[in-house]
Design a protein around this motif. Structure first.
Motif, PDB file in Angstrom:
ATOM      1  N   GLU A  51      38.746 -35.077   3.407  1.00 55.91           N
ATOM      2  CA  GLU A  51      38.073 -33.803   3.157  1.00 55.91           C
ATOM      3  C   GLU A  51      36.611 -33.980   2.771  1.00 55.91           C
ATOM      4  OE1 GLU A  51      40.447 -34.413  -0.770  1.00 55.91           O
ATOM      5  OE2 GLU A  51      40.511 -35.116   1.311  1.00 55.91           O
ATOM      6  N   ASN A  52      36.232 -35.205   2.383  1.00 54.41           N
ATOM      7  CA  ASN A  52      34.837 -35.477   2.016  1.00 54.41           C
ATOM      8  C   ASN A  52      34.064 -36.149   3.137  1.00 54.41           C
ATOM      9  OD1 ASN A  52      35.248 -34.375  -0.531  1.00 54.41           O
ATOM     10  ND2 ASN A  52      35.904 -36.329  -1.401  1.00 54.41           N
ATOM     11  N   GLY A  53      34.692 -36.320   4.287  1.00 51.51           N
ATOM     12  CA  GLY A  53      33.997 -36.892   5.440  1.00 51.51           C
ATOM     13  C   GLY A  53      34.358 -38.321   5.764  1.00 51.51           C
ATOM     14  N   GLY A  54      35.265 -38.943   5.019  1.00 47.37           N
ATOM     15  CA  GLY A  54      35.720 -40.282   5.364  1.00 47.37           C
ATOM     16  C   GLY A  54      36.623 -40.250   6.587  1.00 47.37           C
ATOM     17  N   ARG A  55      36.776 -41.384   7.246  1.00 42.60           N
ATOM     18  CA  ARG A  55      37.639 -41.431   8.424  1.00 42.60           C
ATOM     19  C   ARG A  55      38.103 -42.856   8.694  1.00 42.60           C
ATOM     20  NH1 ARG A  55      34.351 -40.717  13.998  1.00 42.60           N
ATOM     21  NH2 ARG A  55      36.270 -41.704  14.754  1.00 42.60           N
ATOM     22  N   VAL A  56      39.226 -42.978   9.370  1.00 40.04           N
ATOM     23  CA  VAL A  56      39.722 -44.276   9.823  1.00 40.04           C
ATOM     24  C   VAL A  56      39.069 -44.591  11.159  1.00 40.04           C
ATOM     25  CG1 VAL A  56      41.743 -45.490  10.713  1.00 40.04           C
ATOM     26  CG2 VAL A  56      41.918 -44.172   8.606  1.00 40.04           C
ATOM     27  N   GLU A  57      38.491 -45.784  11.268  1.00 41.99           N
ATOM     28  CA  GLU A  57      37.892 -46.206  12.531  1.00 41.99           C
ATOM     29  C   GLU A  57      38.849 -47.041  13.373  1.00 41.99           C
ATOM     30  OE1 GLU A  57      34.027 -48.042  11.971  1.00 41.99           O
ATOM     31  OE2 GLU A  57      33.211 -46.063  12.481  1.00 41.99           O
ATOM     32  N   ASP A  58      39.645 -47.885  12.722  1.00 47.10           N
ATOM     33  CA  ASP A  58      40.566 -48.735  13.465  1.00 47.10           C
ATOM     34  C   ASP A  58      41.612 -49.282  12.503  1.00 47.10           C
ATOM     35  OD1 ASP A  58      41.669 -49.981  15.631  1.00 47.10           O
ATOM     36  OD2 ASP A  58      40.052 -51.437  15.933  1.00 47.10           O
ATOM     37  N   ARG A  96      35.331 -45.593   7.682  1.00 46.54           N
ATOM     38  CA  ARG A  96      33.936 -45.197   7.549  1.00 46.54           C
ATOM     39  C   ARG A  96      33.856 -44.244   6.372  1.00 46.54           C
ATOM     40  NH1 ARG A  96      31.185 -42.282  12.563  1.00 46.54           N
ATOM     41  NH2 ARG A  96      31.387 -44.396  13.422  1.00 46.54           N
ATOM     42  N   LEU A  97      32.964 -44.488   5.442  1.00 42.46           N
ATOM     43  CA  LEU A  97      32.826 -43.642   4.261  1.00 42.46           C
ATOM     44  C   LEU A  97      32.074 -42.354   4.606  1.00 42.46           C
ATOM     45  CD1 LEU A  97      31.927 -46.320   1.565  1.00 42.46           C
ATOM     46  CD2 LEU A  97      34.172 -45.666   2.464  1.00 42.46           C
ATOM     47  N   ALA A  98      32.103 -41.401   3.701  1.00 42.94           N
ATOM     48  CA  ALA A  98      31.393 -40.137   3.911  1.00 42.94           C
ATOM     49  C   ALA A  98      29.920 -40.375   4.201  1.00 42.94           C
ATOM     50  CB  ALA A  98      31.554 -39.245   2.684  1.00 42.94           C
ATOM     51  N   ALA A  99      29.343 -41.337   3.552  1.00 43.03           N
ATOM     52  CA  ALA A  99      27.967 -41.774   3.752  1.00 43.03           C
ATOM     53  C   ALA A  99      27.800 -43.036   2.895  1.00 43.03           C
ATOM     54  CB  ALA A  99      26.961 -40.703   3.347  1.00 43.03           C
ATOM     55  N   ARG A 100      26.631 -43.622   2.942  1.00 41.02           N
ATOM     56  CA  ARG A 100      26.377 -44.817   2.126  1.00 41.02           C
ATOM     57  C   ARG A 100      26.590 -44.464   0.656  1.00 41.02           C
ATOM     58  NH1 ARG A 100      21.371 -48.049   0.466  1.00 41.02           N
ATOM     59  NH2 ARG A 100      22.051 -50.223   0.650  1.00 41.02           N
ATOM     60  N   ALA A 101      27.429 -45.246  -0.016  1.00 41.34           N
ATOM     61  CA  ALA A 101      27.874 -44.865  -1.353  1.00 41.34           C
ATOM     62  C   ALA A 101      27.948 -46.071  -2.273  1.00 41.34           C
ATOM     63  CB  ALA A 101      29.252 -44.194  -1.279  1.00 41.34           C
TER      64      ALA A 101
END
Length: 387
Positions: free
Chosen positions: A227-234, A275-280
């Motif tokens: 819900e915060n923009g993270g996602r699974v890439e592989d 992949r994180l929501a953004a650089r964190a």
């Protein structure tokens, strides 16, 4: 008001045979849609909802967003007729005995609030078990409206709707999948069926684009959450359940609501890359094995990689720095939430969890805050996508 987007040709059209007994999915038509590995923005578990519908005489609109595939009981009838696991409207009629047929533009509609606003890459209009009562055609439109608008606001003249899928023929008892050109952030969809009929499920696959003002106000949050923009890439294995389950909201309530791999018979191990929501800047993390008892992972480690070039993680991890372990290989207990405070903050754009040798985890939480670069990049993307 309506803007236009191009779309590819439909994959499934035409009627389906009447149900003849046995497995109702034996003659179901579907395909492996490439976009279906993205996040379902209309997932009820993310907070999506059907806020209104023109008609739901035979089957209620809420069924559209239920997780899991539709079920069919040939003997289940109610006082209105056959009970169906989907959204089904009454049969439309013309104005008179001399003209008993629906008009060309007659249709029913449903308004859907996405659980997570984002860019739509594909939709599946699933007509499972609707064989002679599916719509002839469907269309899908999207809009972006801030806050929590009601049906009256969404249907007002001041709201602009963008056509994601123009009126397109669909088939009965089929997963009708359509790729959608990316380009804008949407908060709500309007699904229309012509002239009437039933749709079992609607799936809306895409990328979450969170509100940067909300994340900035939170300060510290889960930077890998869907819900915060993270996602699974592989991931190394998707045999029993999808790896994206690990970043869904809430604790797992069942074994299949986590990520479980097949049993390894070699000397390797399994992993998920995120992949994180953004650089964190990450300061604490959780690895939860809820509901995984005899099949939880034995050990786990967590690493991060810094893709400092963009801040939003839109570059490939191969172009980023090296992986840096922030949690060394650590023993996990079954059906347990494990919490770890890092000795020092760790900056990254990607994360990876490695489990040894196999098994599963139910959730991964990475708590931290966006760096200045990550926050600026996220805000710029939000503006670019019309958020």
């Amino acid at each position: 008001m309506t803007a236009q987007h191009a779309h590819p040709a439909p994959r499934f059209t035409g009627a389906a045979r009447p149900y003849g007994g046995g497995d109702p999915y034996a003659d179901y038509r579907t395909a492996d849609f490439p976009f279906a590995r993205l996040t379902d923005l209309a997932d009820r578990r993310l907070g999506a909802g059907v806020v209104a519908a023109a008609d739901e005489f035979f089957a209620e609109r809420e069924n559209l967003l239920l997780p899991g595939r539709a079920v069919f009981d040939p003997e289940h009838f109610g006082h209105k007729g056959k009970v169906m696991d989907g959204w089904e409207t009454r049969r439309r009629r013309g104005p008179s005995a001399g003209d008993p047929w629906p008009a060309q533009e007659d249709h029913d509609w449903a308004l859907i609030r996405l659980g997570a606003p984002g860019v739509v890459h594909g939709v599946v209009v699933d007509t499972a078990h609707f064989r002679g009562n599916h719509p002839r055609a469907v269309s899908v439109e999207g809009t972006s409206v801030p806050g929590t608008p009601g049906p009256e606001e969404l249907l007002s003249d001041g709201v602009t709707w963008t056509t994601l899928l123009p009126r397109t023929p669909v088939g009965g008892h089929a997963a009708n999948g359509f790729a959608v050109p990316a380009g804008r952030r949407f908060t709500h969809l309007r699904l229309s069926q012509y002239p009437d009929g039933g749709i079992a499920r609607l799936r809306v696959y895409g990328e979450v684009v969170p509100d940067p003002a909300w994340l900035e106000a939170l300060g510290t949050f889960d930077v890998v959450a869907l819900e915060n923009g993270g996602r699974v890439e592989d991931a190394s294995d998707r045999f029993y359940s999808p790896p994206a389950n690990t970043i869904r909201p809430g604790r797992s309530q069942r074994m299949d609501d986590g990520w479980e791999t097949r049993r390894r018979r070699d000397r390797g191990h399994d992993w998920i890359r995120y992949r994180l929501a953004a650089r964190a800047e990450i300061r604490a993390l959780e690895i939860d094995t809820a509901c995984l008892k005899g099949n939880s992972a034995g050990w786990a480690s967590v690493s991060v990689r810094d893709g400092a070039g963009t801040g939003t993680g839109t570059d490939e991890p191969e172009g980023a720095g090296d992986w840096r372990e922030i949690l060394p290989r650590t023993r996990l207990q079954p059906d347990t939430n494990h919490r770890f405070v890092l000795p020092a903050p760790a900056v990254g754009t990607y994360a990876r969890v490695d489990i040894f040798p196999d098994g599963g985890i139910s959730r991964l939480r990475l708590f931290g805050s966006l760096t200045g670069q990550g926050s600026a990049a996220l805000a710029a993307r939000h503006r670019e996508l019309g958020g």
